[in-house]
Design an enzyme around this catalytic site. Structure first.
Site, PDB file in Angstrom:
ATOM      1  N   SER A  22       0.812  -1.221   0.000  1.00  0.00           N
ATOM      2  CA  SER A  22       0.000   0.000   0.000  1.00  0.00           C
ATOM      3  C   SER A  22       0.847   1.273   0.000  1.00  0.00           C
ATOM      4  CB  SER A  22      -0.956  -0.003   1.199  1.00  0.00           C
ATOM      5  OG  SER A  22      -1.962  -0.977   1.040  1.00  0.00           O
ATOM      6  N   THR A  67      -5.659  -3.037   8.400  1.00  0.00           N
ATOM      7  CA  THR A  67      -5.624  -4.378   7.857  1.00  0.00           C
ATOM      8  C   THR A  67      -5.599  -5.393   8.990  1.00  0.00           C
ATOM      9  OG1 THR A  67      -4.565  -5.791   6.209  1.00  0.00           O
ATOM     10  CG2 THR A  67      -3.100  -4.463   7.583  1.00  0.00           C
ATOM     11  N   LYS A  71      -9.462  -4.976  11.702  1.00  0.00           N
ATOM     12  CA  LYS A  71     -10.585  -4.372  10.991  1.00  0.00           C
ATOM     13  C   LYS A  71     -11.873  -4.305  11.813  1.00  0.00           C
ATOM     14  CE  LYS A  71      -9.062  -5.372   6.266  1.00  0.00           C
ATOM     15  NZ  LYS A  71      -9.464  -5.938   4.967  1.00  0.00           N
ATOM     16  N   GLU A  83     -22.333   3.921   7.154  1.00  0.00           N
ATOM     17  CA  GLU A  83     -23.430   2.946   7.133  1.00  0.00           C
ATOM     18  C   GLU A  83     -23.006   1.622   6.495  1.00  0.00           C
ATOM     19  OE1 GLU A  83     -27.942   2.555   5.231  1.00  0.00           O
ATOM     20  OE2 GLU A  83     -26.992   4.520   5.445  1.00  0.00           O
ATOM     21  N   ASP A 107     -13.214  -2.115   1.119  1.00  0.00           N
ATOM     22  CA  ASP A 107     -12.962  -3.463   0.591  1.00  0.00           C
ATOM     23  C   ASP A 107     -14.089  -3.915  -0.333  1.00  0.00           C
ATOM     24  OD1 ASP A 107     -10.503  -3.939   1.754  1.00  0.00           O
ATOM     25  OD2 ASP A 107     -11.348  -4.830   3.570  1.00  0.00           O
ATOM     26  N   GLY A 250      -6.160 -11.087  -6.005  1.00  0.00           N
ATOM     27  CA  GLY A 250      -6.648  -9.961  -5.218  1.00  0.00           C
ATOM     28  C   GLY A 250      -6.006  -8.627  -5.522  1.00  0.00           C
TER      29      GLY A 250
END
Length: 296
Positions: A22, A67, A71, A83, A107, A250
């Site tokens: 990241s 991560t 989470k 929300e 995600d 991914g």
């Protein structure tokens, strides 16, 4: 990139976090867009997430990604939760507010955009979801929201799978989710299924493992998505591909959840498709150990 007294600081908290790509992605976005924002990894041990959030706010950290394994634990330490993140029950992005951080889950957006880009349709399909953790919650949310005909939720802990299945059906007013113990996959009668793998089994440095090792399972699939991006092809994906299924790792999920997070931290910014594509190229090169010579 020059860091100075006006630089905004963002980062990712997790354990482990040393493997994260990241920082490469977000710092690339800042460099290309000319934004004074830098991104760094922060190792936060389990049980320390509350202290980390409080400390980050005191240090004027602009935003954070969250991560594994934080989470869900991070949610009790926020001043507000979006929300969608509340519905999923997991947060992966923190945006600074006047009195703390507000939590979001990007995600789900990352999973959906990656799957659609790979030509993996969801509506009307039988889906098999492996896992019941944070990533599985986001995936289940996407599968049910996007009108899957059936979602089998398989997990080593049947109780966790049952909880997630009930939560998703209650949220969307459906009855499409069925929880199963992982070893009971043979009870699934349907063929041509879309499988989504969200566990850490097969992730580097423990490549060469798959959450299900029986070739007969993979013959039930015509599409397989793995939330893992390192290695680029897990044993799960290799077995699915050998059985004739379309596969996707991914990396797209990582990319597009990152794009969504970056835009949350910088509401005036939209990452153009060309820049996202270049970021993907750099991530692939990094994971394959290549250098992009002569390229910014």
């Amino acid at each position: 990139m020059t860091i100075n007294g006006t630089s905004k600081v963002c980062g990712v908290i997790g354990c482990p976090v040393e493997h994260s790509v990241s920082p490469m992605m977000h710092n690339f976005f800042s460099e290309e867009l000319g934004l004074d924002l830098v991104y760094a990894p922060f190792l936060v041990q389990p049980g320390k997430v509350g202290e980390a959030v409080k400390g980050a706010f005191a240090l004027n950290i602009h935003g954070l990604n969250v991560t594994v394994p934080h989470k869900q634990a991070v949610m009790e330490h926020l001043c507000g939760i979006d929300e969608g993140a509340l519905a999923i029950g997991a947060v992966n992005t923190l945006v600074r507010q006047a009195d703390g951080y507000k939590g979001y889950n990007t995600d789900a957006e990352g999973i959906l955009r990656a799957m659609l880009e790979a030509g993996m349709d969801i509506a009307g399909r039988t889906c098999i979801l492996l896992g019941a953790g944070g990533a599985a919650k986001a995936a289940a949310y996407v599968l049910v929201r996007e009108k899957a005909a059936k979602v089998y939720l398989l997990n080593r802990s049947l109780e966790k799978a049952q909880g997630l299945a009930a939560e998703m059906d209650r949220l969307f007013g459906t009855s499409v989710c069925q929880a199963m113990a992982l070893d009971d996959w043979r009870e699934i009668q349907e063929e041509h299924c879309l499988a989504v793998q969200t566990t850490s089994v097969g992730m580097s440095p423990h490549a060469g493992q798959a959450v299900i090792e029986d070739e007969a399972f993979y013959r039930k699939l015509d599409m397989a998505f793995d939330a893992i991006y390192n290695p680029m092809e897990t044993k799960f994906l290799a077995m699915a591909r050998a059985a004739g299924a379309k596969t996707e790792n991914g990396l797209g999920m990582l990319l597009y959840q990152g794009v969504a997070a970056y835009e949350l931290w910088n509401p005036e910014v939209r990452i153009p498709a060309e820049l996202a594509a270049r970021a993907r190229e750099r991530l692939i090169a990094h994971l394959e150990g290549r250098r992009l010579e002569g390229r910014r």
